[in-house]
Design an enzyme around this catalytic site. Structure first.
Site, mmCIF file in Angstrom:
data_model
loop_
_atom_site.group_PDB
_atom_site.id
_atom_site.type_symbol
_atom_site.label_atom_id
_atom_site.label_comp_id
_atom_site.label_asym_id
_atom_site.label_seq_id
_atom_site.Cartn_x
_atom_site.Cartn_y
_atom_site.Cartn_z
ATOM 1 N N HIS A 90 -6.687 2.101 1.706
ATOM 2 C CA HIS A 90 -6.250 2.661 2.995
ATOM 3 C C HIS A 90 -7.134 3.873 3.318
ATOM 4 C CE1 HIS A 90 -2.878 3.139 6.012
ATOM 5 N NE2 HIS A 90 -3.678 4.169 6.246
ATOM 6 N N ASN A 135 -13.704 10.198 -0.534
ATOM 7 C CA ASN A 135 -14.395 9.217 -1.362
ATOM 8 C C ASN A 135 -14.201 7.871 -0.698
ATOM 9 O OD1 ASN A 135 -15.125 11.051 -3.441
ATOM 10 N ND2 ASN A 135 -13.058 10.910 -4.289
ATOM 11 N N HIS A 187 -8.594 7.147 3.791
ATOM 12 C CA HIS A 187 -8.001 8.469 3.624
ATOM 13 C C HIS A 187 -9.015 9.432 3.020
ATOM 14 C CE1 HIS A 187 -7.664 6.889 -0.482
ATOM 15 N NE2 HIS A 187 -7.461 8.132 -0.911
ATOM 16 N N GLN A 208 -9.207 13.670 1.242
ATOM 17 C CA GLN A 208 -8.427 14.602 0.445
ATOM 18 C C GLN A 208 -8.819 16.031 0.792
ATOM 19 O OE1 GLN A 208 -7.719 13.722 -3.767
ATOM 20 N NE2 GLN A 208 -9.011 11.915 -3.593
ATOM 21 N N CYS A 236 0.418 3.269 3.542
ATOM 22 C CA CYS A 236 0.774 2.761 4.871
ATOM 23 C C CYS A 236 2.102 3.370 5.353
ATOM 24 C CB CYS A 236 0.885 1.228 4.841
ATOM 25 S SG CYS A 236 -0.692 0.369 5.063
ATOM 26 N N SER A 261 -9.380 5.037 -5.094
ATOM 27 C CA SER A 261 -8.423 4.202 -5.797
ATOM 28 C C SER A 261 -7.429 3.519 -4.860
ATOM 29 C CB SER A 261 -7.699 5.006 -6.884
ATOM 30 O OG SER A 261 -7.092 6.145 -6.332
ATOM 31 N N CYS A 311 0.842 -1.206 0.000
ATOM 32 C CA CYS A 311 0.000 0.000 0.000
ATOM 33 C C CYS A 311 0.873 1.251 0.000
ATOM 34 C CB CYS A 311 -0.895 -0.003 1.234
ATOM 35 S SG CYS A 311 -1.699 1.580 1.542
ATOM 36 N N HIS A 324 -4.360 0.312 8.083
ATOM 37 C CA HIS A 324 -4.861 0.080 6.734
ATOM 38 C C HIS A 324 -6.310 -0.429 6.758
ATOM 39 C CE1 HIS A 324 -4.163 -0.785 2.436
ATOM 40 N NE2 HIS A 324 -4.827 -1.911 2.605
HETATM 41 O O1 G1P Z 1 -7.947 11.441 -6.324
HETATM 42 P P1 G1P Z 1 -8.292 9.996 -6.610
HETATM 43 O O2 G1P Z 1 -8.708 9.250 -5.378
HETATM 44 O O3 G1P Z 1 -7.235 9.293 -7.402
HETATM 45 O O4 G1P Z 1 -9.582 10.074 -7.587
HETATM 46 C C1 G1P Z 1 -10.932 10.126 -7.190
HETATM 47 O O5 G1P Z 1 -11.277 11.374 -6.568
HETATM 48 C C2 G1P Z 1 -11.164 12.545 -7.384
HETATM 49 C C3 G1P Z 1 -11.688 13.730 -6.599
HETATM 50 O O6 G1P Z 1 -13.054 13.585 -6.243
HETATM 51 C C4 G1P Z 1 -11.911 12.380 -8.709
HETATM 52 O O7 G1P Z 1 -11.584 13.469 -9.551
HETATM 53 C C5 G1P Z 1 -11.552 11.076 -9.412
HETATM 54 O O8 G1P Z 1 -12.360 10.905 -10.556
HETATM 55 C C6 G1P Z 1 -11.745 9.909 -8.435
HETATM 56 O O9 G1P Z 1 -11.409 8.690 -9.053
#
Ligand code: G1P
Ligand code: G1P
Lengths: 347, 347
Positions: free
Chosen positions: A164, A153, A166, A168, A54, A161, A51, A113
């Site tokens: 783990h 997300n 997290h 943003q 991690c 993606s 990962c 994780h």
């Molecule tokens: O930033 P990540 O996790 O790679 O990507 C994810 O979140 C982003 C922000 O919402 C989006 O733009 C991406 O389409 C989504 O796959």
């Protein structure tokens, strides 16, 4: 016949954005032969050597994560918006564009994780909240940052993606479309009434007692009257505050408690790690006071009928109008009936 | 450094909606470890006895479909909005709602269970267009119908719940959120300039020659400057017309040709039946003339990198601002390079 919101198709106004949502109470009775989502496997290790989030592991840009022990923030290796770059505009008739600067951060919620927010202790969640507050201040101080969007997300179905746990933070020059709508409507309301829109809204919800899911001393979690996603909720502080940095220590603690309890109930709804996009809408960091802003956290979960059938916001919703198939009141009732004890901890 | 739209993060204005889209040119270089979509199986029979949309079969409400031989329209058995019901409003402080009436229709594109739009002949597509025109007139004449939304959800990934190629029409009292935005901005433009916004926009695109994918005598297909979805396109008539019912026979034919060619190129992009939500934005049926409206068809396809990796419009996009990872110009270039011959017909 009299208008019954649990029976008849109707539209509801979202006073924060000025937009209407279409409510079609009985539509979820239609048979579903469409796509089923995979439920995610539950055997996740506490540490995964492959990962890139991690502690101590190598990230995709070749850097090594420190051996962090609490929440950990770093600048996104694949930032959508960066701090360097030219300033420029295109102003050519109907072709209008401008450069956009900003900073994108990733926040690992904990070194573990395998532990999502509802599985962390309230004190560990409080540490995440403290880091959000710090990031909001640091990013907001950058002269080119006028808005800071904190979000998560959760789950592969929400485009996450990396498993783990997290979140943003994308911070940038412009106030983005959604918070800008909320700013405009909260400002108009505050200028007219001298109180925040959400203070008055909470009074109506306390009186109605139909959409509140849970409460503690300082926060309410409810399915808003204008909810779009089937199990959409918002966490709203009782006290009008422009930003998460205005919280007292007791309020931060209560926020962490509300956050844990609503996400626990989400997991309990279908006995899975419940996917969603969630985040905080709060005042821009443009150096101007924002007494109209009443910060809040929103949760937009995609699931509708079960762990595998989601609500598709597609054709009609993309081209015409957001639309929901069950009422906010029935969703609130289901969430209210659930336990605050995570299903994995029930013997 | 000078501003290069193919290099630097920027925002672009959608003059039809007044909203901005965030463009992050290099972000699709990030590694993808997230969800992969299933590609759909291609062995579909011409007639499926278990399909509730095939000719002669029993629908889920017990009725039988006629043995139809061209496109076939009927009222949705699970309509989100219906014609009967009370009229009512809720007007209680911040709780605002009103009943909504309408009619929801389903349109089977042809009796063939296995043929999507790009696989039909232009004359068969023209029959679909003729039925849309008829439905727009019939529905629009209902006194309680002020807007008619024609759309298609194509593919399971777009929430389509039956593989028999079909579209839908939701018609209703209110002008929904998205067409209302376009109405407001087209009206302001028309009042100021005496020409439709899209007429002037097409002139700019003819000059720029960067985003046009294909053309015929009466229509242009292009990736709009403000496109949000990776391979978003729009079909725009050269001549300003408020609704699809204003087309001449030659224009209808040319529209069917453009529709077939862009959907063929979509299928050719990843050699699969390409999913999307698509539909027509046109004048409300509110009995008022709409010289400001320039009707057009939009395509919102979710795929980004391949047949199995889609663009997730999630956290940042839901909470803050629509965002794309490749430029509209590079998408137009890829679509322009593709053939008008469907990959299944290439020996
Ligand atoms: O930033 P990540 O996790 O790679 O990507 C994810 O979140 C982003 C922000 O919402 C989006 O733009 C991406 O389409 C989504 O796959
Ligand atoms: O009407 P269908 O095909 O059953 O349903 C599909 O299209 C509708 C209109 O865009 C959406 O509301 C649904 O979420 C989607 O699954």
């Amino acid at each position: 016949m009299t208008f019954d919101t649990s029976e008849h198709s109707h539209r509801r106004l979202n006073p924060l954005t000025g937009e209407w949502v279409q409510v079609s109470p009985h539509r979820s009775k239609r048979p579903w032969q469409g796509q089923q989502e995979k439920t995610e496997t539950e055997s996740i290790p506490a540490f995964d050597p492959t990962c890139y989030l991690c502690p101590g592991n190598k990230r995709s840009n070749g850097e090594y994560n420190p051996a962090y022990t609490g929440p950990f923030a770093f600048t996104n290796d694949f930032s959508a918006i960066i701090a360097d770059g030219p300033d420029g505009t295109i102003n050519d008739g109907l072709l209008q564009a401008k450069t956009e600067k900003g900073i994108c951060r990733v926040i690992c919620f904990s070194p573990r994780h395998d532990l999502t927010i509802p599985e962390l202790d309230v004190s560990d969640i409080n540490a995440v909240v403290a880091l959000w507050q710090q990031e909001y201040i640091t990013l907001g101080k950058e002269p080119f940052v006028n808005y800071v969007q904190i979000f998560e997300n959760k789950g592969a179905v929400m485009g996450c993606s990396n498993p783990h746990p997290h979140g943003q933070i994308w911070s940038q020059e412009s106030v983005p479309v959604e918070p800008l709508k909320k700013q405009v409507h909260q400002k108009a309301y505050f200028d007219k009434h001298g109180r925040t829109l959400l203070s008055d809204y909470l009074q109506q919800e306390f009186k109605a007692q139909q959409r509140i899911v849970l409460e503690n001393e300082h926060f309410v979690v409810l399915v808003p009257f204008w909810a779009t996603w089937p199990f959409e909720t918002m966490i709203v502080p009782n006290r009008a505050m422009a930003a998460i940095t205005d919280m007292t220590a007791a309020e931060s603690q209560a926020f962490a408690d509300a956050y844990k309890r609503i996400t626990t109930r989400y997991d309990n709804l279908f006995s899975i790690s419940f996917p969603y996009s969630a985040g905080i809408h709060q005042a821009p960091t443009d150096g101007v006071p924002h007494p109209e802003w009443h910060w809040h956290m929103v949760f937009y979960p995609p699931l509708l009928r079960s762990a595998t059938v989601k609500k598709f916001m597609v054709g009609y919703e993309m081209l015409a109008n957001p639309q929901r198939d069950i009422t906010p009141e029935s969703s609130a009732e289901r969430l209210r009936a659930l336990s605050d004890v995570h299903y994995k901890n029930v013997k």
